[in-house]
Design an enzyme around this catalytic site. Sequence first.
Site, PDB file in Angstrom:
ATOM      1  N   VAL A 157      17.299 -10.686 -33.768  1.00 56.85           N
ATOM      2  CA  VAL A 157      17.941 -10.056 -34.205  1.00 56.85           C
ATOM      3  C   VAL A 157      16.452  -8.332 -34.798  1.00 56.85           C
ATOM      4  O   VAL A 157      15.410  -9.234 -35.464  1.00 56.85           O
ATOM      5  CB  VAL A 157      18.167 -10.312 -35.539  1.00 56.85           C
ATOM      6  CG1 VAL A 157      19.228  -9.316 -35.911  1.00 56.85           C
ATOM      7  CG2 VAL A 157      19.205 -11.188 -34.781  1.00 56.85           C
ATOM      8  N   LYS A 158      17.027  -7.301 -34.483  1.00 56.11           N
ATOM      9  CA  LYS A 158      15.861  -6.794 -35.028  1.00 56.11           C
ATOM     10  C   LYS A 158      16.394  -6.027 -36.102  1.00 56.11           C
ATOM     11  O   LYS A 158      17.065  -5.399 -36.099  1.00 56.11           O
ATOM     12  CB  LYS A 158      15.622  -4.935 -33.686  1.00 56.11           C
ATOM     13  CG  LYS A 158      14.001  -4.961 -33.486  1.00 56.11           C
ATOM     14  CD  LYS A 158      14.178  -3.653 -32.239  1.00 56.11           C
ATOM     15  CE  LYS A 158      12.499  -3.013 -32.294  1.00 56.11           C
ATOM     16  NZ  LYS A 158      13.120  -2.583 -31.239  1.00 56.11           N
ATOM     17  N   LEU A 159      15.231  -5.623 -36.965  1.00 53.35           N
ATOM     18  CA  LEU A 159      15.762  -5.048 -38.695  1.00 53.35           C
ATOM     19  C   LEU A 159      14.587  -4.284 -38.546  1.00 53.35           C
ATOM     20  O   LEU A 159      13.680  -4.648 -38.853  1.00 53.35           O
ATOM     21  CB  LEU A 159      16.150  -6.502 -39.755  1.00 53.35           C
ATOM     22  CG  LEU A 159      17.430  -7.592 -39.302  1.00 53.35           C
ATOM     23  CD1 LEU A 159      17.471  -8.450 -40.173  1.00 53.35           C
ATOM     24  CD2 LEU A 159      18.877  -6.958 -38.859  1.00 53.35           C
TER      25      LEU A 159
END
Length: 215
Positions: free
Chosen positions: A82-84
Amino acid sequence: MKIFIDTANIEMIKEINSWGILDGVTTNPSLIAKERTDLKTCVTEISKIVDGPISAEAISLDAEGMIKEGRELSGIHQNINVKLPMCIESLKATKVLSAEGIDVNMTLIFSPHQALLAAKAGARFVSPFVGRLDDIGQIGSDLLSQIVTVFRNYDTETEVIAASIRHPVHVLEAATIGADIATIPYDILKKMVSHPKTDEGIRLFLADHEKSKKK
């Protein structure tokens, strides 16, 4: 150094994967919109091609929303991380997601302080944007070097992804500094293969081969 491709274009991913050099893929909302597809469809297709980390970006700006999206995205395939975007809310979300075994790629990193905090919160990856710093007159490779040094000082398990790659020199700098990964656009990967002296050598070999056939 591991090589990722920074794209959501399925055909480009297939081609680079066929070279035998691809370790993973990074995407973002802009890249996915460019391909006129949706995130779930895109990363599902990518997971059928590449057996490695695939970054899928959450769009929520609060920790609760990031956590919800992160759980949903990680459920699509085991290789998805997951890219945050770096902020206080994403640190909170990273703490929860990493505790659940969900990998996080903290993106939009522009200082070693941000990278250090992301690693402390449990991010598997941090993505310093080398090219965007160069664009504003700073030296992106300096940031990369500082982060790699800090992480090595403390045997940090978080991997450094050199991102926002503008040209092959950025890739060389990342490899020389010791970044774990470079995520590279398709056209830059193509440029890395070529060299005028290689092309010249091939032409000469072929010409000599034709001459030898006539003897």
